[in-house]
Design an enzyme around this catalytic site. Structure first.
Site, PDB file in Angstrom:
ATOM      1  N   ASP A  96       0.864  -1.179   0.000  1.00  0.00           N
ATOM      2  CA  ASP A  96       0.000   0.000   0.000  1.00  0.00           C
ATOM      3  C   ASP A  96       0.903   1.232   0.000  1.00  0.00           C
ATOM      4  O   ASP A  96       1.701   1.412   0.919  1.00  0.00           O
ATOM      5  CB  ASP A  96      -0.874  -0.030   1.272  1.00  0.00           C
ATOM      6  CG  ASP A  96      -2.212   0.644   1.065  1.00  0.00           C
ATOM      7  OD1 ASP A  96      -2.245   1.693   0.403  1.00  0.00           O
ATOM      8  OD2 ASP A  96      -3.221   0.115   1.572  1.00  0.00           O
ATOM      9  N   ASP A 195      -2.865   4.644  -2.423  1.00  0.00           N
ATOM     10  CA  ASP A 195      -3.853   5.245  -1.541  1.00  0.00           C
ATOM     11  C   ASP A 195      -4.305   6.607  -2.077  1.00  0.00           C
ATOM     12  O   ASP A 195      -3.473   7.407  -2.509  1.00  0.00           O
ATOM     13  CB  ASP A 195      -3.186   5.419  -0.157  1.00  0.00           C
ATOM     14  CG  ASP A 195      -4.151   5.798   0.933  1.00  0.00           C
ATOM     15  OD1 ASP A 195      -5.070   4.999   1.198  1.00  0.00           O
ATOM     16  OD2 ASP A 195      -3.984   6.873   1.538  1.00  0.00           O
ATOM     17  N   GLU A 251      -6.588   3.731  -5.696  1.00  0.00           N
ATOM     18  CA  GLU A 251      -7.821   4.015  -4.967  1.00  0.00           C
ATOM     19  C   GLU A 251      -8.346   5.351  -5.471  1.00  0.00           C
ATOM     20  O   GLU A 251      -7.726   6.397  -5.264  1.00  0.00           O
ATOM     21  CB  GLU A 251      -7.579   4.097  -3.457  1.00  0.00           C
ATOM     22  CG  GLU A 251      -8.890   4.315  -2.701  1.00  0.00           C
ATOM     23  CD  GLU A 251      -8.720   4.830  -1.273  1.00  0.00           C
ATOM     24  OE1 GLU A 251      -9.643   4.657  -0.483  1.00  0.00           O
ATOM     25  OE2 GLU A 251      -7.668   5.410  -0.964  1.00  0.00           O
ATOM     26  N   HIS A 328     -11.247  -2.215   4.348  1.00  0.00           N
ATOM     27  CA  HIS A 328     -11.017  -1.767   5.724  1.00  0.00           C
ATOM     28  C   HIS A 328     -11.672  -0.427   6.043  1.00  0.00           C
ATOM     29  O   HIS A 328     -11.604   0.029   7.173  1.00  0.00           O
ATOM     30  CB  HIS A 328      -9.511  -1.685   5.967  1.00  0.00           C
ATOM     31  CG  HIS A 328      -8.872  -0.606   5.133  1.00  0.00           C
ATOM     32  ND1 HIS A 328      -8.792  -0.676   3.758  1.00  0.00           N
ATOM     33  CD2 HIS A 328      -8.323   0.582   5.472  1.00  0.00           C
ATOM     34  CE1 HIS A 328      -8.222   0.419   3.295  1.00  0.00           C
ATOM     35  NE2 HIS A 328      -7.921   1.201   4.315  1.00  0.00           N
ATOM     36  N   ASP A 329     -12.241   0.233   5.037  1.00  0.00           N
ATOM     37  CA  ASP A 329     -12.884   1.529   5.262  1.00  0.00           C
ATOM     38  C   ASP A 329     -14.409   1.441   5.245  1.00  0.00           C
ATOM     39  O   ASP A 329     -15.085   2.462   5.307  1.00  0.00           O
ATOM     40  CB  ASP A 329     -12.484   2.522   4.157  1.00  0.00           C
ATOM     41  CG  ASP A 329     -11.017   2.900   4.211  1.00  0.00           C
ATOM     42  OD1 ASP A 329     -10.444   2.905   5.312  1.00  0.00           O
ATOM     43  OD2 ASP A 329     -10.451   3.199   3.138  1.00  0.00           O
TER      44      ASP A 329
END
Ligand code: GLC
Ligand code: CA
Length: 550
Positions: A96, A195, A251, A328-329
């Site tokens: 990431d 990210d 993302e 995870h969000d």
């Protein structure tokens, strides 16, 4: 390793995956210890959320040293071992890359604070306090986007107050990020998940259109999908792609299809894959995930329209979607989109089938494969900054009463996805021998990997069968994508056809029975319920069928 267009991805949020040294925190050795399990899911790549050195204010998305492993997760030797052991199983590791911002603990930021003549000053957006707030942007997680970082300076912090935005207009910053990417590529990783990569460039001068008129405004118009950021990305990839082969998954925060087509696609130096947010925003109002004014209500038709619209756009503009039902969000997929009560198994499996039939590559988020559910968290147990801060901001800025603010957060909190992985029914769900850093979901005794492992009807077994089909029927990944019954309010029907075979997903995404007749030569390969009845689909019943052309 498998080309990304045919691959299955699995996301690990390391803090909650598996603890190997009994300190209550998941770690790299924990991941290594579960590589056989991951292999048994037939996955090809693991994207691991950040494990770099970090004060953990945003659980690793606040990086203080990009070239070191946070001691709570292990050592560089552990990481190298992970890459090697994964490779032996034909699994690639995706890191990431958090490059929109650094932690304020990062050496660059510290140097900038301590030395007014340092070139690191221009790595960030500092503005003098004496001139007042530079603009009225609010951060993504609520509250002002400007944080006072010493006596003299504000810094732009679009996420938590300790994540300082990097100034990508500075060529030195771009060079630093490139060097960091080279560092990890040299360690043999398979690629990066980038990210919030559509926010790296901000409007010139950080000027807002309505600086005084409104009390505050969302920064979206000034930071999302800006052309300069897209150029920076291209230049970065152009340079690196000369020396390395690697996968890039961007993302796209709140990205639209037009910007997705620009950033992602088959052209040289575009991203390979894009993560979009539209599905996760279903039922939310225009202000985003905590805008409850639409009551989070939506129909299957709305759900379907989003899938269809992205599938269509991906085909038309030749971009590739990283297809996710949760991460995870986001809340847990089965709780958010399915029915985590009466039809937990059926709806969780249905969501898997849909995810695997979308145009793009399917992603599984840890725990999704056993249909882990949202947590029931009292306010004292909330961990996530976004949850805690938005709870306050909803009350102070939006005048939402406390009880309602609490309900809204409990619906959409990122904490749901961050509960520890439920491996078995022993204490702490088999995640650790000691009390984990975060509450274990109350349901771990019934929902866990061990329970589902040998049960042929479990969600886990379904996932293994589905991933196996994905890799063995060529039409699944190479066939032409079509959808039928687009106007139907409850049925989601998608096909992949390679001229030799047609594999289809026929899903009744509702709690009612629906009429449906299979074609004569249509064979059911996989069903998510035990007894399929002719001409009828049960609630959430989902069939994966095959037609073979003679
Ligand atoms: C991304 C991450 C999220 C993080 C944010 C800021 O959206 O997925 O977890 O908080 O970026 O880095
Ligand atoms: Ca540990």
């Amino acid at each position: 390793m498998r080309p990304f267009k045919e691959a299955i991805f699995y996301q690990i949020w390391p803090r909650s995956f598996k603890d190997s040294n009994q300190d209550g925190i998941g770690d790299l050795q924990g991941i290594i210890s579960q590589l056989d399990y991951l292999q048994s899911l037939n996955i090809d790549y693991i994207w691991i959320s950040p494990f770099y050195q970090s004060p953990q204010d945003d659980y690793g998305y606040d990086v203080s040293d990009y070239r070191n492993i946070d001691p709570s997760y292990g050592t560089m030797a552990d990481f190298i071992q992970l890459v090697q052991e994964a490779k032996q199983r034909n699994i690639g590791i995706i890191c990431d890359l958090v490059a929109n911002h650094t932690s304020t603990q990062h050496a660059w930021f510290q140097e900038a604070l301590n030395n007014p003549n340092s070139d690191k000053r221009d790595y960030y957006f500092f503005r003098p306090i004496k001139e007042g707030l530079p603009n009225n942007w609010i951060s993504i997680f609520g509250g002002s986007a400007w944080t006072q970082v010493n006596e003299e300076d504000y810094a732009l912090t679009l996420f938590t107050p300790t994540q300082a935005d990097l100034n990508w207009d500075n060529p030195k910053v771009r060079q630093e990020i490139k060097d960091i990417m080279r560092f990890w590529l040299d360690l043999g990783i398979a690629g990066f998940r980038l990210d919030v990569f559509n926010t790296i460039s901000k409007i010139d001068g950080l000027i807002s259109k309505y600086p005084q008129k409104k009390g505050f405004q969302f920064a979206d118009d000034y930071i999302l999908n800006r052309p300069k950021g897209q150029q920076y990305l291209k230049a970065l990839l152009q340079d690196l792609k000369q020396d390395y082969q690697f996968i890039t998954i961007g993302e796209g925060m709140l990205i639209d299809q037009e910007a997705a087509a620009i950033m992602c696609g088959p052209e040289k130096n575009q991203l390979d894959m894009i993560i979009h947010f539209d599905l996760h925003m279903l039922g939310c109002g225009p202000l985003g995930k905590f805008d409850f004014r639409k009551g989070y209500l939506y129909s299957t038709k709305d759900f379907k329209n989003i899938l269809h619209s992205w599938n269509k756009a991906a085909i038309k503009h030749h971009f590739h979607v990283a297809s996710t039902m949760s991460n995870h969000d986001q809340p847990r997929a089965v709780s958010r989109f399915g029915d985590d009560h009466t039809y937990r198994f059926e709806s969780a499996k249905a969501l898997f089938a849909i995810n695997f039939f979308n145009v793009g590559s399917p992603f599984i988020y840890q725990g999704e494969e056993i249909a882990m559910k949202n947590m029931k968290l009292p306010i004292e147990e909330w961990k996530d900054f976004e949850a805690k801060n938005t709870y306050q901001a909803l009350q102070s800025m939006m005048k939402v009463p406390a009880f309602l603010a609490k309900k809204i957060i409990q619906k959409m909190s990122r904490d749901h996805a961050r509960g520890v992985m439920q491996w078995n029914q022993s204490a702490h769900g088999g995640f650790s021998d000691v009390q984990p850093w975060f509450k274990v979901n109350d349901d771990y005794e019934s929902i866990n990997v061990e329970n589902q492992n040998e049960d042929p009807h479990s969600v886990l077994s379904y996932v293994r069968q589905l991933t196996h089909l994905y890799h063995t029927i060529p039409a699944f990944t190479q066939g032409k994508h079509t959808e039928s019954m687009l106007e139907h309010p409850h049925l989601i029907v998608m096909h992949k056809d390679d001229g030799k075979q047609r594999i289809s997903c026929i899903c009744n995404f509702s709690k009612k029975k629906m009429k449906y007749t299979l074609m004569e030569d249509e064979v059911v390969l996989l069903s998510n319920i035990d007894h399929h009845s002719l001409n009828q689909l049960q609630p959430y019943e989902t069939l994966i069928t095959l037609n073979t052309y003679s």
